[in-house]
Design a protein around this motif. Structure first.
Motif, mmCIF file in Angstrom:
data_model
loop_
_atom_site.group_PDB
_atom_site.id
_atom_site.type_symbol
_atom_site.label_atom_id
_atom_site.label_comp_id
_atom_site.label_asym_id
_atom_site.label_seq_id
_atom_site.Cartn_x
_atom_site.Cartn_y
_atom_site.Cartn_z
ATOM 1 N N GLY A 151 -62.317 -2.395 -10.785
ATOM 2 C CA GLY A 151 -62.767 -2.933 -9.269
ATOM 3 C C GLY A 151 -61.026 -2.609 -8.408
ATOM 4 O O GLY A 151 -59.878 -2.799 -8.874
ATOM 5 N N ASP A 154 -61.318 -7.912 -2.993
ATOM 6 C CA ASP A 154 -60.304 -9.298 -3.575
ATOM 7 C C ASP A 154 -60.495 -9.747 -5.013
ATOM 8 O O ASP A 154 -59.487 -10.581 -5.771
ATOM 9 C CB ASP A 154 -60.120 -10.008 -2.037
ATOM 10 C CG ASP A 154 -59.494 -9.694 -1.071
ATOM 11 O OD1 ASP A 154 -58.644 -9.333 -0.537
ATOM 12 O OD2 ASP A 154 -60.449 -9.676 0.186
ATOM 13 N N MET A 185 -53.329 -9.327 -0.616
ATOM 14 C CA MET A 185 -54.199 -9.167 -2.531
ATOM 15 C C MET A 185 -53.434 -8.295 -3.048
ATOM 16 O O MET A 185 -52.757 -8.274 -4.119
ATOM 17 C CB MET A 185 -55.404 -9.031 -2.168
ATOM 18 C CG MET A 185 -56.217 -10.872 -2.631
ATOM 19 S SD MET A 185 -55.174 -11.626 -3.563
ATOM 20 C CE MET A 185 -57.431 -12.825 -3.430
ATOM 21 N N GLN A 255 -72.888 -10.139 3.484
ATOM 22 C CA GLN A 255 -73.237 -9.521 2.286
ATOM 23 C C GLN A 255 -74.674 -10.260 1.099
ATOM 24 O O GLN A 255 -74.560 -10.350 0.107
ATOM 25 C CB GLN A 255 -72.086 -10.128 0.723
ATOM 26 C CG GLN A 255 -70.568 -9.943 1.821
ATOM 27 C CD GLN A 255 -69.326 -10.592 1.226
ATOM 28 O OE1 GLN A 255 -69.580 -10.293 -0.320
ATOM 29 N NE2 GLN A 255 -68.917 -11.573 2.150
HETATM 30 P P1 NDP Z 1 -65.955 -5.934 -2.831
HETATM 31 O O1 NDP Z 1 -67.958 -5.376 -2.643
HETATM 32 O O2 NDP Z 1 -65.579 -6.087 -1.668
HETATM 33 O O3 NDP Z 1 -65.163 -4.182 -3.917
HETATM 34 C C1 NDP Z 1 -65.702 -4.521 -4.821
HETATM 35 C C2 NDP Z 1 -64.426 -3.537 -5.830
HETATM 36 O O4 NDP Z 1 -65.115 -2.893 -6.551
HETATM 37 C C3 NDP Z 1 -64.513 -2.375 -4.776
HETATM 38 O O5 NDP Z 1 -63.359 -2.021 -4.729
HETATM 39 C C4 NDP Z 1 -64.720 -0.663 -5.317
HETATM 40 O O6 NDP Z 1 -64.950 0.441 -5.193
HETATM 41 C C5 NDP Z 1 -65.259 -1.407 -6.486
HETATM 42 N N1 NDP Z 1 -66.775 -0.519 -7.113
HETATM 43 C C6 NDP Z 1 -68.186 -0.785 -6.960
HETATM 44 N N2 NDP Z 1 -68.867 0.109 -7.519
HETATM 45 C C7 NDP Z 1 -68.130 0.468 -8.720
HETATM 46 C C8 NDP Z 1 -68.033 1.483 -9.991
HETATM 47 N N3 NDP Z 1 -69.238 1.068 -10.004
HETATM 48 N N4 NDP Z 1 -66.878 1.853 -10.603
HETATM 49 C C9 NDP Z 1 -66.075 1.677 -10.389
HETATM 50 N N5 NDP Z 1 -65.702 0.121 -8.930
HETATM 51 C C10 NDP Z 1 -66.478 0.228 -8.341
HETATM 52 O O7 NDP Z 1 -66.166 -7.285 -3.696
HETATM 53 P P2 NDP Z 1 -65.093 -8.297 -4.188
HETATM 54 O O8 NDP Z 1 -66.467 -9.140 -4.723
HETATM 55 O O9 NDP Z 1 -64.316 -7.855 -4.460
HETATM 56 O O10 NDP Z 1 -65.107 -8.985 -3.005
HETATM 57 C C11 NDP Z 1 -66.528 -9.519 -2.238
HETATM 58 C C12 NDP Z 1 -66.390 -10.134 -0.792
HETATM 59 O O11 NDP Z 1 -65.654 -11.983 -1.466
HETATM 60 C C13 NDP Z 1 -65.312 -9.625 0.386
HETATM 61 O O12 NDP Z 1 -65.653 -9.971 1.475
HETATM 62 C C14 NDP Z 1 -64.058 -10.241 -0.692
HETATM 63 O O13 NDP Z 1 -62.784 -10.895 1.044
HETATM 64 C C15 NDP Z 1 -64.262 -11.836 -0.596
HETATM 65 N N6 NDP Z 1 -63.805 -12.463 -1.237
HETATM 66 C C16 NDP Z 1 -61.629 -12.607 -0.981
HETATM 67 C C17 NDP Z 1 -61.155 -13.402 -2.159
HETATM 68 C C18 NDP Z 1 -60.208 -14.564 -1.328
HETATM 69 O O14 NDP Z 1 -60.194 -14.068 0.047
HETATM 70 N N7 NDP Z 1 -59.569 -14.939 -1.749
HETATM 71 C C19 NDP Z 1 -61.356 -13.372 -3.362
HETATM 72 C C20 NDP Z 1 -63.143 -12.960 -3.470
HETATM 73 C C21 NDP Z 1 -63.705 -12.110 -2.762
HETATM 74 P P3 NDP Z 1 -64.417 1.003 -3.600
HETATM 75 O O15 NDP Z 1 -63.388 -0.002 -3.074
HETATM 76 O O16 NDP Z 1 -64.468 2.364 -4.322
HETATM 77 O O17 NDP Z 1 -65.943 0.985 -2.862
#
Ligand code: NDP
Length: 307
Positions: A151, A154, A185, A255
């Motif tokens: 991934g 974040d 991050m 989301q």
């Molecule tokens: P995100 O949707 O932001 O990121 C998912 C990641 O997984 C992306 O990089 C995506 O790639 C990748 N991905 C998705 N499907 C696949 C696949 N089939 N194969 C490989 N890679 C894949 O999810 P998060 O859980 O990271 O975050 C969710 C939300 O929560 C966000 O808004 C985030 O900012 C927030 N959050 C905030 C935090 C904080 O502020 N401390 C901590 C954790 C989460 P691609 O980029 O290519 O689409």
């Protein structure tokens, strides 16, 4: 039609905690367990960070304990999935398994969220044996070992930095040539010497033996393949909150998590409360879910009293 005071939907720590509190408050809750009785914890291995279990406990055993505790106070715990729900007027109406109708004065939604997986056969084979979607839960088992996180958001960056603090080496497998995570991050990841970011890599196969994961076969966008040796394979590619069955009747965030009045469990519909991961994209822990189940039960009890 069957009439109940409190309908609880979902059987993770949030749902069962809400059931314990509402049954002790004589509200005779009926809880439907949903698709995955016991929720996400039943897919993890050992839980060592839930207060009160000094020796740790398996996810399944903990959920069984919570279930028993709810039953002890008279909660009516049932198998079944809510296939339709009408929250437009009170009493609320729900249909279970397309056939049984139930009317409820109040509803607590605790349907959780489901981690996304890549969908590989080998990934499913080693789930709970090295494949995990929760570094906070399972990272500790890979102390001083090499692990991989998939991934670029974040969550992936946060989990990679957390794992880097306990593991020997962390590979961050990112399918694009950049990270989607916030700049702060990203900086943390790039400043951690034992994290190696593998941009433009996809997972082809999770490798393993009878003891669990041993490595991962990756393919670069150029077509070049390589194998990395790891014992833990962590997915951090997002979660899907289980809110589809609500068909837009509660206000959701972008989301699709249920929006609640901050600091409470109150949703956009009076008499409907939300608890656990279905309203929490950030913490996603058993203990925070249980805590929010308690909040939902207390909000619900007070709301019913005021009616
Ligand atoms: P995100 O949707 O932001 O990121 C998912 C990641 O997984 C992306 O990089 C995506 O790639 C990748 N991905 C998705 N499907 C696949 C696949 N089939 N194969 C490989 N890679 C894949 O999810 P998060 O859980 O990271 O975050 C969710 C939300 O929560 C966000 O808004 C985030 O900012 C927030 N959050 C905030 C935090 C904080 O502020 N401390 C901590 C954790 C989460 P691609 O980029 O290519 O689409």
């Amino acid at each position: 039609m069957e009439k109940v005071k409190v309908l609880i939907i979902g059987s993770g720590p949030a749902g069962f905690t809400a059931a314990i509190y509402t049954s002790r408050a004589n509200l005779s809750p009926v809880l439907y367990e949903g698709i995955e009785p016991g929720g996400q914890l039943t897919t993890t291995t050992e839980i060592e960070n839930f207060p009160g279990y000094p020796e740790g406990i398996t996810g399944t055993a903990m959920m069984e304990d919570l279930r028993k505790q709810a039953l002890r106070f008279g909660a009516d715990v049932r198998r079944g999935i809510i296939t339709d729900i009408d929250l437009s007027k009170r009493p609320f109406k729900a249909v279970i398994d397309h056939e049984h109708e139930i009317e409820a004065e109040a509803v607590i939604v605790s349907t959780g969220a489901s981690a996304k997986y890549l969908g590989l056969e080998s990934e499913a084979k080693y789930r709970g044996m090295g494949v995990s979607a929760c570094a906070t839960c399972d990272g500790f088992f890979y102390r001083k070992k090499d692990v991989a996180v998939v991934g670029g958001g974040d969550t992936a960056c946060e989990e990679a930095t957390y794992l880097a603090s306990i593991c020997k080496k962390v590979y961050l497998i990112v399918r694009k040539n950049y990270l989607r995570a916030s700049k702060a991050m990203q900086e943390r990841v790039f400043n951690t010497p034992n994290i190696e970011v593998l941009f433009e890599h996809n997972t082809k196969e999770v490798l393993g033996d009878e003891y669990g994961v041993t490595g991962v076969r990756l393919v670069h966008t150029s077509g070049e393949e390589r194998t990395i040796e790891v014992m833990g394979f962590f997915l951090a590619i997002g979660h899907n909150p289980n809110t589809e069955f609500l068909k837009g009747q509660l206000e959701l965030d972008e989301q699709k998590y249920i929006k609640v009045v901050p600091g409470t469990s109150k949703t956009s519909v009076e008499g409907v409360f939300a608890a656990g991961d279905v309203k929490d994209p950030h913490y996603r822990q058993a203990i925070t879910a249980a805590g929010s189940g308690c909040i939902a039960a207390l909000d619900c009890e007070r709301w019913l009293l005021a009616q």
